[in-house]
Motif scaffolding. Structure first.
Motif, mmCIF file in Angstrom:
data_model
loop_
_atom_site.group_PDB
_atom_site.id
_atom_site.type_symbol
_atom_site.label_atom_id
_atom_site.label_comp_id
_atom_site.label_asym_id
_atom_site.label_seq_id
_atom_site.Cartn_x
_atom_site.Cartn_y
_atom_site.Cartn_z
ATOM 1 N N GLY A 194 -31.570 27.167 3.725
ATOM 2 C CA GLY A 194 -31.020 28.509 3.580
ATOM 3 C C GLY A 194 -29.646 28.664 4.231
ATOM 4 O O GLY A 194 -29.237 27.863 5.074
ATOM 5 N N THR A 195 -28.961 29.712 3.807
ATOM 6 C CA THR A 195 -27.602 29.966 4.275
ATOM 7 C C THR A 195 -27.546 30.159 5.791
ATOM 8 O O THR A 195 -26.600 29.732 6.448
ATOM 9 C CB THR A 195 -27.066 31.242 3.602
ATOM 10 N N HIS A 196 -28.578 30.795 6.326
ATOM 11 C CA HIS A 196 -28.619 31.084 7.756
ATOM 12 C C HIS A 196 -28.643 29.794 8.567
ATOM 13 O O HIS A 196 -27.863 29.626 9.515
ATOM 14 C CB HIS A 196 -29.845 31.961 8.011
ATOM 15 N N MET A 365 -24.980 45.172 13.412
ATOM 16 C CA MET A 365 -24.965 44.696 12.027
ATOM 17 C C MET A 365 -25.933 43.530 11.854
ATOM 18 O O MET A 365 -25.954 42.609 12.681
ATOM 19 C CB MET A 365 -23.549 44.222 11.670
ATOM 20 N N ALA A 366 -26.708 43.561 10.769
ATOM 21 C CA ALA A 366 -27.580 42.420 10.430
ATOM 22 C C ALA A 366 -26.949 41.664 9.270
ATOM 23 O O ALA A 366 -26.461 42.268 8.312
ATOM 24 C CB ALA A 366 -28.968 42.911 10.047
ATOM 25 N N THR A 367 -26.974 40.333 9.355
ATOM 26 C CA THR A 367 -26.374 39.497 8.318
ATOM 27 C C THR A 367 -26.985 38.098 8.365
ATOM 28 O O THR A 367 -27.591 37.720 9.372
ATOM 29 C CB THR A 367 -24.841 39.397 8.533
ATOM 30 N N ASP A 368 -26.786 37.337 7.283
ATOM 31 C CA ASP A 368 -27.206 35.925 7.295
ATOM 32 C C ASP A 368 -26.009 35.017 7.554
ATOM 33 O O ASP A 368 -26.138 33.802 7.444
ATOM 34 C CB ASP A 368 -27.858 35.548 5.950
ATOM 35 N N LYS A 387 -29.998 36.503 10.770
ATOM 36 C CA LYS A 387 -31.313 36.118 10.243
ATOM 37 C C LYS A 387 -31.161 35.516 8.850
ATOM 38 O O LYS A 387 -30.138 35.722 8.190
ATOM 39 C CB LYS A 387 -32.197 37.367 10.091
ATOM 40 N N PRO A 388 -32.216 34.849 8.341
ATOM 41 C CA PRO A 388 -32.177 34.391 6.943
ATOM 42 C C PRO A 388 -32.047 35.570 5.980
ATOM 43 O O PRO A 388 -32.463 36.698 6.297
ATOM 44 C CB PRO A 388 -33.535 33.695 6.768
ATOM 45 N N LEU A 389 -31.503 35.304 4.806
ATOM 46 C CA LEU A 389 -31.184 36.369 3.834
ATOM 47 C C LEU A 389 -32.383 37.288 3.561
ATOM 48 O O LEU A 389 -32.250 38.520 3.590
ATOM 49 C CB LEU A 389 -30.660 35.746 2.535
ATOM 50 N N ASP A 390 -33.552 36.707 3.278
ATOM 51 C CA ASP A 390 -34.716 37.548 2.962
ATOM 52 C C ASP A 390 -35.030 38.501 4.120
ATOM 53 O O ASP A 390 -35.359 39.672 3.909
ATOM 54 C CB ASP A 390 -35.945 36.674 2.693
#
Ligand code: F3S
Length: 399
Positions: A194-196, A365-368, A387-390
């Protein structure tokens, strides 16, 4: 530096003042870096587009160059400070919008394709292996060099504009074979998905490269597979935390096979990624009030996943979906935009959470994206949840 007759005539001012100034900039740059000559470029990507970064001095410089300057290579732009269609709904002040439009119009007068994105490779500009280009956005530069095998230095705003107006760039650094040789092997002994997690790898690797004091080009081993989205996340993070513009990834990136892994090796372990992850979560339990996905700009696959996760639900926080206009238009046609907007999330095409003028508007702010975390803290003074995208989408849905 040796100039061709055509380049000399640009320098002599035969093609107008802007082209002359552009050639002077490139000549000065090439002289500093010991280039023997210029190279024609197949495409240019210009950064420094947001009025938030450019200010009045930047706008004046562009307006002057636009008086007689015309691009001589296909050229696109990095994200602007706002969505050019939806800026009011995103809370962008009218006086800022007016200045931002003036910036974009100046570029348009010079013949720039005013697609504002940090992922030009997802929006119709896909350089080939070995092709010389002059791109400026750090994540896109890293992606172009490492994933596509194109050749570009990390241009600044003025040097990218100069490359656009002349169709040339000085032949030094990453344009040359000798500038692309790896200097350090990185053994990755960690689970990456995953991107994170690729963003966390970029933090660790970037910091390790910085710590060497010489910023060697890394040769990565041990990564079994990586998707386009994971690679764009790694590129953004590595360029941010380590200033890297090129890596080779064994079995994955095009030039890796033509290099021998250097003897000097460092190993990255799972616990290193966990520490990087931890360091980018600075919220200390405070409530998230802003959610942003799309740093770098989202691919259509990522938008499809977000639509799947929010379908039939309502988001409870300001939630920006940042992407290139052409990708947004594809999302419109595929029905993802309707699903996402029905949830209350907002598309912010042409822009992103870093270059938009939102300093002080939110607290957490929350983001991956590891890169978005870096600038959220440094530029916008937000705390961050990484965090991970999901899970980021779930954060937006939480009351
Ligand atoms: Fe792109 Fe903005 Fe991130 S320009 S890489 S979305 S900081």
């Amino acid at each position: 530096m040796k100039l061709t007759p055509e380049e000399q005539s640009m320098l002599d001012g035969d093609q107008g003042k802007a082209t002359q100034k552009a050639m002077q900039i490139l000549l000065a740059l090439g002289t500093i870096y010991g280039a023997e000559g210029m190279l024609p470029v197949a495409s240019v990507q210009i950064a420094g587009v947001s009025y938030d970064n450019l200010g009045e001095a930047g706008l004046e410089f562009l307006s002057e160059m636009a008086q007689d300057g015309k691009v001589q290579a296909p050229t696109t732009l990095n994200p602007a400070g706002m969505d050019t269609e939806n800026w009011q709904a995103l809370g962008i002040p009218a006086d800022f919008a007016e200045k931002q439009f003036q910036v974009i119009q100046a570029f348009a007068r010079m013949g720039v394709v005013t697609t504002c994105t940090c992922t030009p490779y997802l929006a119709g500009v896909l350089p080939r292996l070995g092709e010389h280009i002059a791109w400026a956005e750090s994540s896109a530069v890293c992606y172009a060099n490492s994933v596509l095998g194109a050749r570009t230095n990390r241009e600044g705003g003025p040097s990218a504009l100069a490359a656009a107006l002349t169709g040339r760039t000085p032949a030094y650094g990453l344009h040359l074979d000798g500038g692309r040789v790896p200097g350090l092997t990185i053994e990755v002994k960690a689970r990456l998905q995953g991107t994170h997690s690729f963003g966390a790898l970029g933090i660790v690797l970037g910091q390790r490269l910085e710590a060497t004091g010489k910023k060697p080009i890394p040769y990565l081993r041990g990564i079994g597979s990586a998707s386009l989205e994971e690679l764009k996340s790694l590129c953004a993070s590595l360029a941010t935390y380590g200033g890297a513009a090129l890596f080779h990834m064994e079995g994955i990136t095009p030039e890796a096979a033509s290099h021998t892994p250097p003897d000097e090796t460092i190993t990255i372990h799972q616990h290193d990624l966990e520490a990087a992850n931890h360091s980018s979560n600075t919220d200390a339990g405070e409530a998230v009030d802003f959610v942003s996905l799309g740093c770098p700009h989202l691919s259509i696959q990522e938008i499809a996943r977000i639509a799947e996760l929010v379908e039939g639900k309502q988001v409870k926080k300001t939630f920006w979906i940042t992407t290139a206009r052409p990708t947004k238009q594809l999302a419109d046609r595929l029905g993802y935009t309707g699903i996402i907007e029905a949830s209350g999330a907002q598309f912010a095409a042409d822009t992103c959470c870093v270059v938009a003028p939102i300093r002080g508007r939110f607290k957490v702010m929350a983001t991956d994206s590891a890169k978005a975390c870096y600038y959220a803290a440094g530029k916008n003074k937000f705390k961050t949840v990484f965090k991970p995208l999901d899970e980021v989408v779930l954060e937006a849905l939480k009351g």
